[in-house]
Design an enzyme around this catalytic site. Structure first.
Site, PDB file in Angstrom:
ATOM      1  N   GLY A 157       0.991  -1.141  -0.159  1.00 13.48           N
ATOM      2  CA  GLY A 157      -0.011   0.131   0.115  1.00 13.48           C
ATOM      3  C   GLY A 157       0.917   1.210   0.179  1.00 13.48           C
ATOM      4  N   GLN A 171       2.582   9.963   1.935  1.00 12.44           N
ATOM      5  CA  GLN A 171       4.220   9.318   1.914  1.00 12.44           C
ATOM      6  C   GLN A 171       4.748   9.609   0.879  1.00 12.44           C
ATOM      7  OE1 GLN A 171       2.120   5.497   2.640  1.00 12.44           O
ATOM      8  NE2 GLN A 171       3.873   5.103   3.707  1.00 12.44           N
ATOM      9  N   CYS A 217       5.892   0.044   7.786  1.00 13.92           N
ATOM     10  CA  CYS A 217       5.443   1.303   7.200  1.00 13.92           C
ATOM     11  C   CYS A 217       6.462   1.766   6.100  1.00 13.92           C
ATOM     12  CB  CYS A 217       5.019   2.170   7.884  1.00 13.92           C
ATOM     13  SG  CYS A 217       4.498   3.757   7.331  1.00 13.92           S
ATOM     14  N   LEU A 218       6.375   1.842   4.874  1.00 14.13           N
ATOM     15  CA  LEU A 218       7.539   2.185   3.935  1.00 14.13           C
ATOM     16  C   LEU A 218       8.044   3.470   4.457  1.00 14.13           C
ATOM     17  CD1 LEU A 218       5.668   1.287   0.623  1.00 14.13           C
ATOM     18  CD2 LEU A 218       7.298  -0.112   1.976  1.00 14.13           C
ATOM     19  N   HIS A 243      -4.577   0.772   7.375  1.00 15.30           N
ATOM     20  CA  HIS A 243      -3.358   1.362   7.545  1.00 15.30           C
ATOM     21  C   HIS A 243      -3.086   2.529   6.750  1.00 15.30           C
ATOM     22  CE1 HIS A 243       1.540   0.993   8.178  1.00 15.30           C
ATOM     23  NE2 HIS A 243       1.362   1.765   6.953  1.00 15.30           N
ATOM     24  N   GLU A 244      -3.666   2.345   5.299  1.00 19.57           N
ATOM     25  CA  GLU A 244      -3.504   3.570   4.546  1.00 19.57           C
ATOM     26  C   GLU A 244      -4.469   4.657   4.846  1.00 19.57           C
ATOM     27  OE1 GLU A 244      -1.085   3.372   2.733  1.00 19.57           O
ATOM     28  OE2 GLU A 244      -0.831   1.228   3.115  1.00 19.57           O
ATOM     29  N   HIS A 268      -2.976   6.978   7.197  1.00 21.03           N
ATOM     30  CA  HIS A 268      -1.897   7.907   6.702  1.00 21.03           C
ATOM     31  C   HIS A 268      -2.887   8.945   6.289  1.00 21.03           C
ATOM     32  CE1 HIS A 268       1.993   6.003   6.577  1.00 21.03           C
ATOM     33  NE2 HIS A 268       1.460   4.744   5.954  1.00 21.03           N
TER      34      HIS A 268
HETATM   35  O1  K1U Z   1       1.602   2.548   3.712  1.00 19.77           O
HETATM   36  C1  K1U Z   1       2.858   1.740   3.944  1.00 19.77           C
HETATM   37  O2  K1U Z   1       3.556   2.313   4.434  1.00 19.77           O
HETATM   38  C2  K1U Z   1       2.755   0.438   3.232  1.00 19.77           C
HETATM   39  C3  K1U Z   1       2.755  -0.649   4.113  1.00 19.77           C
HETATM   40  C4  K1U Z   1       1.500  -1.077   4.360  1.00 19.77           C
HETATM   41  C5  K1U Z   1       1.109  -2.272   5.356  1.00 19.77           C
HETATM   42  C6  K1U Z   1       2.140  -3.013   5.795  1.00 19.77           C
HETATM   43  C7  K1U Z   1       1.887  -3.940   6.649  1.00 19.77           C
HETATM   44  C8  K1U Z   1       0.421  -4.282   7.158  1.00 19.77           C
HETATM   45  C9  K1U Z   1      -0.515  -3.421   6.685  1.00 19.77           C
HETATM   46  C10 K1U Z   1      -0.181  -2.598   5.733  1.00 19.77           C
HETATM   47  C11 K1U Z   1       3.608  -1.838   3.501  1.00 19.77           C
HETATM   48  O3  K1U Z   1       3.271  -2.457   2.526  1.00 19.77           O
HETATM   49  S1  K1U Z   1       5.085  -2.241   4.163  1.00 19.77           S
HETATM   50  C12 K1U Z   1       5.604  -3.690   3.417  1.00 19.77           C
HETATM   51  C13 K1U Z   1       4.993  -4.991   4.346  1.00 19.77           C
HETATM   52  O4  K1U Z   1       5.114  -4.752   5.505  1.00 19.77           O
HETATM   53  C14 K1U Z   1       4.563  -5.840   3.703  1.00 19.77           C
HETATM   54  C15 K1U Z   1       4.812  -6.531   2.385  1.00 19.77           C
HETATM   55  C16 K1U Z   1       4.145  -7.641   2.158  1.00 19.77           C
HETATM   56  C17 K1U Z   1       3.318  -8.042   2.805  1.00 19.77           C
HETATM   57  C18 K1U Z   1       3.072  -7.870   3.933  1.00 19.77           C
HETATM   58  C19 K1U Z   1       3.634  -6.634   4.566  1.00 19.77           C
HETATM   59 ZN    ZN Z   2       2.552   3.157   6.229  1.00 15.51          ZN
END
Ligand code: K1U
Ligand code: ZN
Length: 200
Positions: free
Chosen positions: A46, A51, A88-89, A130-131, A134
């Site tokens: 996401g 971001q 979180c990215l 989560h989004e 944000h």
């Molecule tokens: O918004 C963001 O920072 C993106 C984030 C979203 C997210 C992560 C974990 C749970 C819910 C939502 C990410 O994508 S971080 C990458 C990550 O943690 C992930 C990647 C693949 C599968 C699961 C998590």
């Molecule tokens: Zn995030």
């Protein structure tokens, strides 16, 4: 299309609440295309507009090959609760458990300006929550206990030196997956910190 810079913890834009986006314009479509490219480059599931330094009320997500663009999203139904780890990215190398609804119905506008509703479960439901946070200036670390937050602040203080100006530049050809080192080695490094905590 372009891979955009990601704004990291400490940049005030991540703490601002976005205002509703009135129209779907060609500029918004370009932003969304760039956000997808950036999300895939960062290996995330996401990405929300703040971001990438933007204040539009929009996010993109892709869980299980189901790309979704949500403009002016809201959650109209939620059910169940599960605690699971999130990253979180915008806060690389920091992880924490968060309670989220396991099933949600979200309503949003799509890129054609049409309203739609979608039912999401498990990881997709977690991602949409989560989004949406944000877009309201909220981060997953806000759900941590005070002690975990202090611990996280110390860890982030060390990590943040890698992001001058609170900017994360994605390097072409480099893997940007969620963990660059094992949890065990990370925990060992964290345990050695002894100085006082910065604010998050
Ligand atoms: O918004 C963001 O920072 C993106 C984030 C979203 C997210 C992560 C974990 C749970 C819910 C939502 C990410 O994508 S971080 C990458 C990550 O943690 C992930 C990647 C693949 C599968 C699961 C998590
Ligand atoms: Zn995030």
């Amino acid at each position: 299309m372009a891979v955009l810079e990601i704004h990291v913890l400490g940049d005030p834009i991540l703490r601002e609440r976005t205002a509703p986006t009135p129209n779907v314009t060609p500029e918004l479509r370009t932003l969304v295309a760039d956000m997808f490219e950036t999300m895939y480059a960062a290996e995330g599931i996401g990405l929300a507009a703040p971001q990438v330094g933007r204040s539009e009320r929009v996010f993109v997500m892709d869980v299980d090959d189901n790309p979704l663009t949500m403009i002016n999203p809201e959650i109209i139904e939620r059910e169940g609760s599960e605690r699971a780890e999130e990253g979180c990215l915008s806060i690389p190398e920091i992880f924490g458990d968060v309670d989220r609804a396991t099933r949600v119905i979200a309503r949003a506008t799509d890129l054609d300006g049409k309203p739609f509703e979608v039912e999401l479960t498990e990881l997709a439901a977690r991602c949409v929550q989560h989004e949406l946070d944000h877009l309201d200036g909220k981060l997953f670390i806000d759900y941590m206990s005070l002690i975990k937050r202090k611990f996280t602040a110390r860890k982030w203080e060390k990590e943040a030196v890698n992001y001058p100006g609170f900017i994360r530049k994605l390097e072409p050809g480099k893997s940007h997956s969620r963990r660059s080192r094992s949890r065990a080695s990370a925990a060992a490094a964290d345990g050695s910190a002894t100085h006082s905590e910065p604010e998050l």
